[in-house]
Scaffold this active site. Structure first.
Site, PDB file in Angstrom:
ATOM      1  N   LYS A  20     -27.560  15.847  14.112  1.00  0.00           N
ATOM      2  CA  LYS A  20     -26.737  15.786  15.325  1.00  0.00           C
ATOM      3  C   LYS A  20     -27.581  15.994  16.589  1.00  0.00           C
ATOM      4  O   LYS A  20     -27.438  15.268  17.558  1.00  0.00           O
ATOM      5  CB  LYS A  20     -25.621  16.851  15.280  1.00  0.00           C
ATOM      6  CG  LYS A  20     -24.679  16.698  14.095  1.00  0.00           C
ATOM      7  CD  LYS A  20     -23.527  17.703  14.150  1.00  0.00           C
ATOM      8  CE  LYS A  20     -23.915  19.163  14.069  1.00  0.00           C
ATOM      9  NZ  LYS A  20     -24.487  19.587  12.778  1.00  0.00           N
TER      10      LYS A  20
ATOM     11  N   ARG B 179     -15.821  23.487  14.993  1.00  0.00           N
ATOM     12  CA  ARG B 179     -16.223  23.703  13.609  1.00  0.00           C
ATOM     13  C   ARG B 179     -15.044  24.161  12.751  1.00  0.00           C
ATOM     14  O   ARG B 179     -15.194  24.296  11.535  1.00  0.00           O
ATOM     15  CB  ARG B 179     -17.314  24.764  13.536  1.00  0.00           C
ATOM     16  CG  ARG B 179     -18.741  24.180  13.512  1.00  0.00           C
ATOM     17  CD  ARG B 179     -19.697  25.345  13.593  1.00  0.00           C
ATOM     18  NE  ARG B 179     -20.969  25.128  12.986  1.00  0.00           N
ATOM     19  CZ  ARG B 179     -22.073  24.821  13.682  1.00  0.00           C
ATOM     20  NH1 ARG B 179     -22.026  24.605  14.957  1.00  0.00           N
ATOM     21  NH2 ARG B 179     -23.223  24.709  13.046  1.00  0.00           N
TER      22      ARG B 179
ATOM     23  N   ARG C   4     -37.562  21.862   8.821  1.00  0.00           N
ATOM     24  CA  ARG C   4     -37.304  21.673  10.250  1.00  0.00           C
ATOM     25  C   ARG C   4     -38.075  22.700  11.092  1.00  0.00           C
ATOM     26  O   ARG C   4     -38.183  23.857  10.737  1.00  0.00           O
ATOM     27  CB  ARG C   4     -35.799  21.825  10.519  1.00  0.00           C
ATOM     28  CG  ARG C   4     -35.442  21.657  11.982  1.00  0.00           C
ATOM     29  CD  ARG C   4     -33.998  21.315  12.162  1.00  0.00           C
ATOM     30  NE  ARG C   4     -33.114  22.476  12.059  1.00  0.00           N
ATOM     31  CZ  ARG C   4     -31.811  22.417  12.349  1.00  0.00           C
ATOM     32  NH1 ARG C   4     -31.244  21.281  12.705  1.00  0.00           N
ATOM     33  NH2 ARG C   4     -31.070  23.495  12.243  1.00  0.00           N
TER      34      ARG C   4
ATOM     35  N   ARG D 245     -36.439  28.134  12.701  1.00  0.00           N
ATOM     36  CA  ARG D 245     -35.287  28.910  13.160  1.00  0.00           C
ATOM     37  C   ARG D 245     -34.950  29.977  12.132  1.00  0.00           C
ATOM     38  O   ARG D 245     -35.064  29.751  10.933  1.00  0.00           O
ATOM     39  CB  ARG D 245     -34.080  27.963  13.282  1.00  0.00           C
ATOM     40  CG  ARG D 245     -33.814  27.528  14.692  1.00  0.00           C
ATOM     41  CD  ARG D 245     -32.788  26.441  14.747  1.00  0.00           C
ATOM     42  NE  ARG D 245     -31.495  26.804  14.145  1.00  0.00           N
ATOM     43  CZ  ARG D 245     -30.400  26.056  14.276  1.00  0.00           C
ATOM     44  NH1 ARG D 245     -30.444  24.931  14.973  1.00  0.00           N
ATOM     45  NH2 ARG D 245     -29.265  26.413  13.713  1.00  0.00           N
TER      46      ARG D 245
ATOM     47  N   ARG E 226     -24.798  28.371   5.197  1.00  0.00           N
ATOM     48  CA  ARG E 226     -24.316  27.479   6.270  1.00  0.00           C
ATOM     49  C   ARG E 226     -23.652  26.233   5.680  1.00  0.00           C
ATOM     50  O   ARG E 226     -22.655  25.745   6.191  1.00  0.00           O
ATOM     51  CB  ARG E 226     -25.487  27.075   7.173  1.00  0.00           C
ATOM     52  CG  ARG E 226     -25.966  28.226   8.047  1.00  0.00           C
ATOM     53  CD  ARG E 226     -27.324  27.950   8.634  1.00  0.00           C
ATOM     54  NE  ARG E 226     -27.284  26.945   9.673  1.00  0.00           N
ATOM     55  CZ  ARG E 226     -28.357  26.243  10.058  1.00  0.00           C
ATOM     56  NH1 ARG E 226     -29.525  26.426   9.481  1.00  0.00           N
ATOM     57  NH2 ARG E 226     -28.249  25.360  11.008  1.00  0.00           N
TER      58      ARG E 226
END
Ligand code: AMP
Length: 207
Positions: free
Chosen positions: A13, A88, A122, A150, A161
Site C-alpha cells: 500500500k 481497519r 522490508r 521497523r 498483524r
C-alpha cells in the site's frame, strides 16, 4: 480523487501510495506513519498507540477515529487524498462514511506466505521514510544508508498483524463491495506491474 488503500500489512500500500501521489498529486494519509511520528516525538498519542503497535494489535477505534477526523479537516472542498491503513475495522469504515465520500477502495491482494517474506526483508529509510528491502544498502529514493527494520516487522509481530488483518480488516472487503466501491488488484507482481493494474482499474491513461 478520494481513495482508500486496503490490504494486509506488506501488501504494498505504501509503495503504491507514493506512485499514486506522484501521478495524481493527491495527499497520502497513513495512520501508521502518523502514529510512528507521534512515537518519535514522544507525544501522549504516541505512547498510547505504541503499546498496541508493539504487539501487532490495532490501536482502539476511538483513538484512531479522533485522529483521522482531525486530519480530514485539512482537506477542504474536493482536495484529493488516499487513506493508507485506515479504516481497519467496520466501525472505522462506518465512521469514515460520515466524514467523506470516497471514489474507490483499492484492495491489494497478496497471499500470506508472500506477505511474511516481504515484511521480513522490508527496510525503512530513517531520512525520508521511504520503503525498500534488504537487498538495498541505500535508500532508492534519497540515497541515505540509514535503513532499518521497523519494530513490528519482526516475525512474531508480523504473524499477529496478519492474524489481526484476517480477523478484523478483511471484513471491510465485503463492506466496500456492497457499497460498490471495491477495486481488486492482484498485488503479487512488481511495483510497476501493480501500478499499471491500478491505473487500468481507475480507467486512467498510463502516460
Ligand atoms: P501500518 O503502518 O499501516 O502497518 O500500521 C502500523 C500499526 O499502527 C498497526 O499494526 C496498528 O497497530 C496501528 N494502526 C495503524 N492504522 C490503524 C488503524 N486504522 N486502526 C487501528 N490501528 C492502526
Amino acid at each position: 480523487m478520494r481513495l482508500v488503500l486496503l490490504g494486509a500489512p506488506g501488501a504494498g500500500k505504501g509503495t503504491q501510495a507514493a506512485l499514486l501521489k506522484e501521478k495524481f498529486n493527491i495527499a497520502h494519509v497513513s495512520t501508521g506513519d502518523i502514529f510512528r511520528e507521534n512515537i518519535k516525538n514522544n507525544t501522549p498519542l504516541g505512547s498510547q498507540a505504541k503499546t498496541f503497535m508493539d504487539k501487532g494489535e490495532l490501536v482502539p477505534d476511538d483513538i484512531v477515529m479522533n485522529m483521522i477526523a482531525d486530519k480530514l479537516k485539512e482537506f477542504k472542498d474536493n482536495a484529493g487524498f488516499m487513506l493508507d491503513g485506515f479504516p481497519r475495522t467496520v466501525k472505522q469504515a462506518e465512521f469514515l462514511k460520515t466524514q467523506t465520500k470516497l471514489d474507490a477502495v483499492i484492495l491489494f491482494d497478496v497471499p500470506d506466505d508472500e506477505i511474511v517474506r516481504r515484511l521480513s526483508s522490508r527496510r525503512m529509510c530513517k531520512a525520508c521514510g521511504g520503503i525498500t528491502d534488504s537487498s538495498h544498502k541505500n535508500c532508492p529514493s534519497c540515497g541515505s544508508s540509514d535503513l532499518f527494520t521497523r519494530d513490528d516487522d519482526h516475525e512474531d509481530v508480523i504473524k499477529s498483524r496478519l492474524k489481526t488483518f484476517h480477523e478484523q480488516t478483511e471484513k471491510l472487503i465485503d463492506f466496500y463491495r456492497s457499497e460498490g466501491l471495491l477495486l481488486n488488484v492482484n498485488a503479487s507482481g512488481t511495483p510497476e506491474e501493480i501500478f499499471n493494474s491500478v491505473l487500468d482499474l481507475l480507467n486512467h491513461d498510463k502516460n
